[in-house]
Design an enzyme around this catalytic site. Sequence first.
Site, PDB file in Angstrom:
ATOM      1  CG  HIS A 459       0.512   2.815  -2.485  1.00  0.00           C
ATOM      2  ND1 HIS A 459       1.871   2.551  -2.430  1.00  0.00           N
ATOM      3  CD2 HIS A 459      -0.061   1.691  -3.008  1.00  0.00           C
ATOM      4  CE1 HIS A 459       2.106   1.343  -2.897  1.00  0.00           C
ATOM      5  NE2 HIS A 459       0.957   0.801  -3.258  1.00  0.00           N
ATOM      6  CB  CYS A 835     -10.044  -7.940   5.269  1.00  0.00           C
ATOM      7  SG  CYS A 835     -10.938  -7.513   3.747  1.00  0.00           S
TER       8      CYS A 835
END
Length: 892
Positions: A459, A835
């Site tokens: 993350h 993306c």
Amino acid sequence: MPKRIFTFRKGEAERPADAIESLGLKGANLALLASLDLPVPPGFTISTAAWREAKASGESMPIALRSDLNAMVEWLERVTDRRFDGDRRPLLLAVRTSGPTAMPGLADSVLDIGLNDRTVEILARELSDTDFAFRNYRRLVESYAQIVHDADPTEFEELSDAEAAERGWSGEPSTIEDWRALMARYHAFLDGELGVVMPQTPFEQLVEVVSASFASWRSPAAAAHRILHGIPENAGLAVTVHAMIFNERNRHSGRGRALSRDLATGRSRLTGEFLLGSRDLLEKIERAAPIDLGELGSETSERFPGEVGELTRCVKVLEAHLGDVVEVDFMVGDGELFLLQSRIARRSVAEGVRLAVEFVREGLIEEEEALLRIDAASLDQLLHPTIQRPADYRVLARGMPASPGAATGVIVFSSDAAQRLASDGRGVILVRHETHPEDIHGMHVSEGVLTIRGGTTSHAAVVARGIGKPCVTGAGTLRILSDARELHAAGTILKEGAEITIDGTSGKVIEGAVPLVRPSLDGDFATLMEMADRARRMGVRTNAETPAEARAARGFGAEGIGLSRTEHMFFEGDRIRAMREMILAPDEKGRRAALNGLLPIQRADFIELFEIMAGLPVMIRLLDPPLHEFLPQGESDILETAEMLGIDEASVRQRIAALQEFNPMLGHRGCRLAISHPEIVEMQSRAIFEAAIAAGEKTGSAVVPEIMVPLVSLRRELDFVKERIDRVAAEVTAESGRRFTYTVGTMIELPRAVVRADTIAEVADFFSFGTNDLTQTVYGISRDDAANFLSTYVREGIIERDPFQTVDVEGVGELIAMAVQKARRTKPDISLGVCGEQGGDPASIAFFEQAGLDYVSCSPFRVPIARIAAAQSTIREARASRGRPWRSGSGP
């Protein structure tokens, strides 16, 4: 039997078609220089074919090769008018080993082969320089013993010290008798300690050194390098032999390195350095800086004992031949110039950009060739602050280079502390065991992020790359003592507020503040980007959800937003409070009331993005993550939330427990959340449409928002959500009296969506491939946990690259290609993009070009990389379709 030995001399060279494979790097290079009529010492190269012949025979020097070697020495005697072991003008040889690629562990060069107890004195008389002749003989004996018999070089230092102590000299012998005594001691050591005799026959010296050079292919270092880089065992090495150049003899000798251009400006100008080789000036030379060739002009200088104009001519001939800036290693012996090696000049990333642009300006290369000379991934070094070199610093720990650039700041251990100090104008480094979605606000205001756990796809890494912040992850040797507010590193205790520096390019964690260099992206860099935009087919958008990211991306040349993750807008201040109020509401009425509080915030967010991207597309992804990610986790946070919202603490805990999932990645998120709670879709759609109207009126440019529905695997899921979006669009049109255009599509991130792409395309206006989740679901791997084992997979050769960083062409790539074909079969004009993280990876972009995608979207700070990589992919695809090979560089 293939030809064993190839000769070269100024003006002529025997060059096989596969020069590097047959002659090695050094031999091929000397042959090239000779063929261009440039001054090289005459010599010959024993080919890799001869090495393979010797290896197959089991002999160190097969009879046929020995015979050829003898014939080559006789040829060299005729060319140089010197004799190997002659009574006058002795021929001395240098032996240099190389493979088809640079490789550690191969034999070092051996110089002055041909000197023995007799010829050393002949050479001393010829040159009237006893010290020089015996110094070279000493060097030969030491090199011979090390290369052929693996002797320890420190043994010779001890022998020399002992001899000096006995005879009373220091530094080196001062008389011919002292020199003779030292060499006698060397020979006695070889005989008594190693049980070998230094050959007094020059040809036997050459045979033994060549044989030892052959054997160095099997050294542990060379073998390990071959395994690591996949070099075949039978590729083999070559041995180049050439006449010695006495570049250390006097004030008219020396060695240097010359470049055909000034790398600082890109302009055509001889640069480099030259070091005088006179041994009687040794102490002065070691303390003095080399002569700057760029200061000498084009005429002979007293400071350079050769013809500067001739050296300039040589590097220009090479530059014209290779079509690039060249770097040349040369020697001067008694005023005579010789080239020993040449290569495409090594350069920094900034220098590479400057040179490519300058070559185009001068008409030497086309724009396409200039673009292909740039390593797109290396441009990262120009887009972020870097540590000023040279810099003196102490490394506290090393982690994984998760997001490039360097940053200095004071340590903070929470996102709230980061926000508090940043608001006071302090630069902070957020230090966490690992980051979570609720850390977004702290990451945004920090100069950089450091985590103890995690990898390059964790993350922290993904978010940091997206917002252009330096990040180091997996610094496992560090320890955070939360209660004491301390970071323990390499025996050092750093309290919260202490300064550190992180380098996200190298993974270093550095004590204290280090001077940084800020990037500059104008001038040649901007010119190169213009070239790329003229060449590329695919569009380049950005992943952005904050105004700062959108402005940065537009400044880097982004052509719109390809992914705006709306969940990142909800983790700060009043936003997270309203979000938690919505999630904790007991019914739909309560949820809608809370969402009404979020509506103006969302609308303002979208208005700002639309204004920044005026005239460019903006793709907004509806809420994707599961709701539990927005709820409080820590004990104090739970109590604070309950008190703030006026909710019973037990109810908060009950709701948190109810929303927990065993596998949130595959749980209640994306379109599933939209179907369960359509009121969320309706609020976000209204905010988008009202913002589009407002921004269009303000900028004068019509806004056409693109609404992305995440995690679709069934057409009916998209039907359901799109129907809600269309209904809200009709309501906003009726209320405002303004008509607007919008599109609705989906992110393709599940295998089922791929195989049903033709059906889903009937409803979708666009597809955007989410390669992060698609890779997770194809492999069945969580990217947050992948760092624990994927590095082992790469090291063991099970996979070539981390599939979360570069698209897995054979697996994930095959699915993307399938979805493209299916979608275009249904709807030929459907817009297709990507993306995920790989939208900014050059290797992945090359595949996306082949697959026929319309655009890539990446983090703002990777937009220039994507622009260059997209241009390179277009050029290479065009050349491949014409059946014309491309090359990224030139060689011999």
